[in-house]
Design a protein around this motif. Sequence first.
Motif, short mmCIF file in Angstrom:
data_model
loop_
_atom_site.label_atom_id
_atom_site.label_comp_id
_atom_site.label_asym_id
_atom_site.label_seq_id
_atom_site.Cartn_x
_atom_site.Cartn_y
_atom_site.Cartn_z
N SER A 1 67.03 19.86 29.02
CA SER A 1 65.58 20.93 28.67
C SER A 1 64.63 20.50 30.03
N ASN A 2 64.47 19.87 30.80
CA ASN A 2 63.08 20.37 31.43
C ASN A 2 63.90 21.50 32.48
N HIS B 1 65.12 25.38 33.90
CA HIS B 1 64.70 26.80 33.47
C HIS B 1 64.87 27.57 34.86
N ALA C 1 53.48 25.25 31.37
CA ALA C 1 53.55 24.72 32.35
C ALA C 1 52.54 24.74 33.31
N THR D 1 55.37 13.41 37.17
CA THR D 1 55.81 14.27 36.18
C THR D 1 55.42 16.18 37.43
N VAL E 1 55.76 19.69 38.98
CA VAL E 1 56.76 21.04 38.34
C VAL E 1 57.24 21.28 39.62
N GLN F 1 61.27 12.68 34.77
CA GLN F 1 60.08 13.58 34.31
C GLN F 1 60.02 14.79 34.89
N ARG G 1 59.72 18.57 36.01
CA ARG G 1 60.11 19.99 35.17
C ARG G 1 60.66 20.92 36.47
N SER G 2 61.46 21.85 36.07
CA SER G 2 61.75 22.88 37.47
C SER G 2 62.16 24.49 36.83
N TYR G 3 61.57 25.05 37.38
CA TYR G 3 60.78 26.26 36.77
C TYR G 3 62.25 27.29 38.33
#
Length: 242
Positions: free
Chosen positions: A97-98, A100, A123, A29, A31, A60, A62-64
Amino acid sequence: MKLIRVRDYEDMSRKVANIIGAHIILKPTTVLGLATGTTPIGTYQRLIKGYEDGDLDFSQVRSYNLDEYRGLTHEDPQSYHYFMNDQLFNHVNIDPSNVHVPDGANPDADAACSEYDRMVEEAGYCDLQLLGIGRNGHIGFNEPDEVFSKGTHCVDLTQSTIEANARLFEREEDVPRQAYTMGTQTIMNARLIVMAVTGENKAQALHDMCYGPVTPQCPASILQLHPNVIVVADEAALSLCK
Ligand code: GLP
């Protein structure tokens, strides 16, 4: 700061991808804070290979992303969002959707930036932030300034950054003059920062980042105060760090 010396761009890409890949294996998960530019392209290619080989699962993750040009929509081939889709996201099983990226198409800078800050904060900030460095020591689009920036904000790009990034546009006039960028404080909130640097044209910036004073005139110098930074650099980039 921990320094990993590498031979060249290929070697850097392999090692950085291995660090990111290991992180994803250990924490599915994760980030991720991701960067654009030429520096991470080889790393992204290796991450795609890791996914294709069945070693990496992005379902799973998530990226920013660090930044986006103001005024470009995510469908614009010059936008950083398009770049990320093209170089990485379209080729791995990350949930769209994960993903960003600051909303460059939102002309309301305050709204676009505070919305991005809210998402990154929600996050819990990045587990691993990948960074490149600009020739003037910028990280993300945090340009040399009188103060270190905090949250996401709108910046006027310096002439040197416009010129450096013009190679990716047809004409220099096409390079947007403003961008939304994660602030240095947000970058510093990442638990692990991986800075990738290759080439002689980054040697001064890398030297100033590691050995110069901690000053907003060299935004990357703030990394000296972070407890968990890995610098992956080749000999050319390290040529002034004797
Ligand atoms: C751009 C990006 C930065 C990147 C820098 C270096 O300005 N906003 O995130 O680190 O350029 O780019 P390159 O890797 O192409 O040298």
